[in-house]
Design a protein around this motif. Sequence first.
Motif, mmCIF file in Angstrom:
data_model
loop_
_atom_site.group_PDB
_atom_site.id
_atom_site.type_symbol
_atom_site.label_atom_id
_atom_site.label_comp_id
_atom_site.label_asym_id
_atom_site.label_seq_id
_atom_site.Cartn_x
_atom_site.Cartn_y
_atom_site.Cartn_z
ATOM 1 N N PHE A 148 0.821 -1.207 0.000
ATOM 2 C CA PHE A 148 0.000 0.000 0.000
ATOM 3 C C PHE A 148 0.861 1.265 0.000
ATOM 4 C CE2 PHE A 148 -3.285 -2.888 0.335
ATOM 5 C CZ PHE A 148 -4.527 -2.271 0.339
ATOM 6 N N LEU A 149 1.974 1.237 0.718
ATOM 7 C CA LEU A 149 2.883 2.384 0.699
ATOM 8 C C LEU A 149 3.455 2.583 -0.697
ATOM 9 C CD1 LEU A 149 4.429 4.649 2.103
ATOM 10 C CD2 LEU A 149 6.165 2.947 2.746
ATOM 11 N N SER A 150 3.874 1.506 -1.323
ATOM 12 C CA SER A 150 4.440 1.626 -2.674
ATOM 13 C C SER A 150 3.399 2.148 -3.661
ATOM 14 C CB SER A 150 5.012 0.288 -3.143
ATOM 15 O OG SER A 150 3.986 -0.661 -3.342
ATOM 16 N N LEU A 151 2.180 1.671 -3.560
ATOM 17 C CA LEU A 151 1.127 2.162 -4.457
ATOM 18 C C LEU A 151 0.789 3.622 -4.179
ATOM 19 C CD1 LEU A 151 -1.205 -0.967 -4.566
ATOM 20 C CD2 LEU A 151 0.310 -0.130 -6.383
ATOM 21 N N LEU A 202 -4.451 1.998 7.796
ATOM 22 C CA LEU A 202 -4.261 0.546 7.752
ATOM 23 C C LEU A 202 -3.180 0.112 8.742
ATOM 24 C CD1 LEU A 202 -5.220 -2.045 6.317
ATOM 25 C CD2 LEU A 202 -3.404 -1.668 4.639
ATOM 26 N N TYR A 203 -2.113 0.899 8.864
ATOM 27 C CA TYR A 203 -1.061 0.600 9.839
ATOM 28 C C TYR A 203 -1.646 0.584 11.263
ATOM 29 C CZ TYR A 203 2.875 1.239 12.953
ATOM 30 O OH TYR A 203 3.760 1.110 13.992
ATOM 31 N N LEU A 204 -2.402 1.616 11.603
ATOM 32 C CA LEU A 204 -3.006 1.682 12.938
ATOM 33 C C LEU A 204 -3.979 0.525 13.150
ATOM 34 C CD1 LEU A 204 -3.634 5.530 13.159
ATOM 35 C CD2 LEU A 204 -1.846 4.198 14.322
ATOM 36 N N PHE A 205 -4.742 0.199 12.112
ATOM 37 C CA PHE A 205 -5.656 -0.928 12.203
ATOM 38 C C PHE A 205 -4.898 -2.231 12.452
ATOM 39 C CE2 PHE A 205 -7.680 -4.525 10.083
ATOM 40 C CZ PHE A 205 -8.852 -4.616 10.825
#
Length: 145
Positions: free
Chosen positions: A94-97, A113-116
Motif C-alpha cells: 500500500f505504501l508503494s502504491l 491501515l497501519y493503525l488498524f
Amino acid sequence: MKKAYNILFVTLQIIIMCAFFFPISLLKFRLPEAFNYGAYALFILGMLCVVIALYQLRHQLSPFPSPHKNSSLIDFGIFRYSRHPIYFGILLLFLSLSILFQEVYKLVLTAVLYLFFCWKSTFEENLLMARFPEYKNYRKKTPRF
C-alpha cells in the motif's frame, strides 16, 4: 465474543483496503521519478513477504485473528523477522502504491491501515499468548512488523 471480533476485524480490513482503490484524488503530490524505482522495490518486497508468509502458514491460514484449534506456533523462516509478515507485506504494498499514485488520500489510508493492523495484531497476540506459552519469548525477540 471472540467470533464477533473476528468478523469485525475482517470487515474493517476489507473496508479500509477497498477504500484505497476508490478513484478519489483529493490532493496529489509530486515526487522525483527516482522515487518510483524505490516504490517498485517496496512493492516487490511486500509481495515476497506476503507470498512467503502465506506459504509458511499454508493450512493454518485464516483471515481471522483467532488461531486455528490445531495450529502450532511458527517462529522460523520469515516469521523470525516479523511476527506479522503478511501485515508488513500489505503495508509495503500500500505504501508503494501510494507513492506510485502520488495521492495523499492513499497515504492517509495506508497510515489508517497501519493503525488498524496494530490494533488487530494486539488482539491476535493476546490470543496467541494464551494458546502458546512460548509466544511471550518470541514476542520479545521478534518485531511486530
